[in-house]
Design a protein around this motif. Structure first.
Motif, short mmCIF file in Angstrom:
data_model
loop_
_atom_site.label_atom_id
_atom_site.label_comp_id
_atom_site.label_asym_id
_atom_site.label_seq_id
_atom_site.Cartn_x
_atom_site.Cartn_y
_atom_site.Cartn_z
N ASN A 36 40.40 -46.93 -56.75
CA ASN A 36 40.11 -46.14 -55.54
C ASN A 36 39.85 -44.70 -55.97
OD1 ASN A 36 42.65 -47.75 -53.46
ND2 ASN A 36 40.49 -48.28 -53.67
N ARG A 71 28.64 -53.30 -48.27
CA ARG A 71 29.99 -52.76 -48.10
C ARG A 71 30.61 -53.12 -46.75
NH1 ARG A 71 32.55 -46.94 -47.51
NH2 ARG A 71 34.59 -47.43 -48.38
N ARG A 72 29.80 -53.10 -45.69
CA ARG A 72 30.38 -53.21 -44.36
C ARG A 72 29.71 -54.21 -43.42
NH1 ARG A 72 34.09 -51.85 -46.38
NH2 ARG A 72 35.45 -50.04 -46.06
N ARG A 87 48.02 -51.36 -45.90
CA ARG A 87 47.10 -51.41 -47.04
C ARG A 87 47.79 -50.73 -48.23
NH1 ARG A 87 41.21 -48.37 -47.82
NH2 ARG A 87 40.78 -49.27 -49.89
N HIS A 88 47.56 -51.28 -49.40
CA HIS A 88 48.17 -50.73 -50.62
C HIS A 88 47.85 -49.24 -50.74
CE1 HIS A 88 44.22 -50.43 -52.56
NE2 HIS A 88 43.96 -51.59 -52.00
N LEU A 126 35.45 -46.84 -57.68
CA LEU A 126 34.83 -48.06 -58.19
C LEU A 126 35.09 -49.22 -57.22
CD1 LEU A 126 35.93 -47.90 -61.96
CD2 LEU A 126 33.83 -46.99 -60.91
N PHE A 127 34.11 -50.11 -57.05
CA PHE A 127 34.34 -51.34 -56.28
C PHE A 127 35.37 -52.17 -57.03
CE2 PHE A 127 31.39 -51.15 -52.85
CZ PHE A 127 30.28 -50.46 -53.29
N THR A 128 36.41 -52.61 -56.33
CA THR A 128 37.55 -53.25 -56.97
C THR A 128 37.62 -54.75 -56.71
OG1 THR A 128 38.74 -51.18 -56.56
CG2 THR A 128 40.02 -53.05 -57.41
N GLY A 129 37.69 -55.14 -55.44
CA GLY A 129 37.76 -56.57 -55.13
C GLY A 129 38.98 -57.22 -55.74
N VAL A 165 37.79 -43.00 -46.08
CA VAL A 165 37.41 -44.32 -46.61
C VAL A 165 35.95 -44.61 -46.24
CG1 VAL A 165 37.81 -46.82 -46.47
CG2 VAL A 165 39.76 -45.24 -46.56
N ARG A 191 48.45 -54.22 -56.83
CA ARG A 191 48.46 -53.01 -56.00
C ARG A 191 49.12 -53.26 -54.64
NH1 ARG A 191 43.05 -54.73 -56.60
NH2 ARG A 191 41.72 -54.82 -54.72
N GLN A 236 33.42 -42.99 -48.58
CA GLN A 236 33.45 -43.22 -50.02
C GLN A 236 32.03 -43.51 -50.53
OE1 GLN A 236 36.20 -46.39 -50.82
NE2 GLN A 236 37.99 -45.09 -50.68
N ASN A 256 39.87 -54.78 -46.82
CA ASN A 256 39.02 -55.76 -46.12
C ASN A 256 39.78 -56.98 -45.64
OD1 ASN A 256 36.22 -54.59 -46.26
ND2 ASN A 256 36.88 -54.42 -48.39
N GLU A 267 42.11 -58.88 -51.50
CA GLU A 267 40.96 -58.08 -51.10
C GLU A 267 39.71 -58.95 -51.09
OE1 GLU A 267 39.98 -54.24 -50.31
OE2 GLU A 267 39.13 -56.10 -49.52
N TYR A 314 34.34 -58.63 -54.45
CA TYR A 314 33.13 -57.80 -54.38
C TYR A 314 32.03 -58.28 -55.31
CZ TYR A 314 33.29 -53.94 -51.06
OH TYR A 314 33.22 -53.19 -49.92
#
Ligand SMILES: O=C(O)[C@H](O)COP(=O)(O)O
Length: 249
Positions: free
Chosen positions: A18, A117-118, A11-12, A22-25, A244, A63, A247, A186, A90, A93
């Motif tokens: 991060n 989120r999950r 993972r980056h 903030l939610f990035t997607g 993580v 990233r 978060q 993800n 990713e 989002y």
């Protein structure tokens, strides 16, 4: 030569968003200095373990691309072939892109936050094409047409990632070769779910730390051998994965 192929999932490193929680997607943010250091450290872990990638696959997001470059530079494998695909991006989002995770939790509550989120199959609300955090119209996605997502759940990510896994990545996973996949929390959860046969319910509990190589030995059927995936620094990976998971709290 081993009859197995070696897969390294990375993972980056920590990204700007991060760090800001903030939610990035699909928003194409860069790494922080800490994230750059994580990428280098990941490469050094590969070097110490004698894991020398022969080919690298990345998403189209900087990233992951920068993380791959820094990690490979640290292990003197910066020259290997690189393949890139949106299918390793990713999870999109949706309308949550750009939103603060803590504020989102406070505004919508624990259940809705965790569903978005999950959960396996509940996507966030779709993003408007006119949003400043939309990727509509970007040249790197020009070929997607109607496949261009406006939001995704993990089930959606698996559906668009597995065709690439079964074709392009699988073609490189031949006996004795090492393949590095530099991607995202993800999209890597999607790959780990596929490799480890994790249930749709249990996958909610899996979190991937930034910048820490996760190594699989895969047989001729691309099934994990031995005990499955192993982090090169298991204690650090477990602590980072827990962070993580927390978060937004
Ligand atoms: O896209 C993001 O916001 C992160 O990279 C992944 O976020 P998550 O761990 O909250 O899914």
């Amino acid at each position: 030569m081993s009859e197995n192929a070696t897969l390294v999932l990375l993972r980056h490193g920590e990204s700007d968003w991060n760090a800001k929680n903030l939610f990035t997607g699909w928003v194409d943010v860069d790494l922080t200095e800490k994230g750059r250091a994580e990428a280098l450290a990941g490469g050094q872990q590969l070097r110490e373990a004698g894991l020398l990638p022969d080919v690298v696959h990345t998403s189209l997001l900087r990233r992951a691309i920068t993380t791959a470059h820094l990690a490979l530079d640290a292990v003197d494998r910066h020259w290997i072939p690189v393949r890139r695909s949106w299918r390793l991006n990713e999870r999109h989002y949706g309308a949550l892109q750009g939103k603060d995770k803590k504020q989102t939790l406070a505004e919508f509550g624990e259940e809705q936050f965790m569903l978005w989120r999950r959960s396996f199959d509940v996507p966030p609300p779709p993003i408007d094409d006119g949003s400043e955090f939309s990727q509509a119209g970007l040249p790197q996605y020009a070929d997607l047409g109607d496949e261009m997502p406006r939001t995704e759940c993990l089930k959606d990510v698996i559906a668009r990632l597995l065709p690439y896994w079964n074709s392009d990545v699988a073609a490189d996973l031949t006996p004795g070769r090492t393949v590095l996949v530099a991607a995202h929390g993800n999209s890597l959860r999607a790959i780990v779910k596929h490799l480890d046969g994790i249930s749709d319910d249990d996958i909610a509990g899996l979190n991937i730390p930034t910048g820490m190589p996760l190594v699989y030995e895969l047989d001729a059927d691309l099934r994990p051998t031995g005990d499955g995936g192993r982090y090169l620094d298991p204690a650090a990976a477990a602590a980072a994965a827990a962070a993580v998971a927390n978060q937004g709290r």
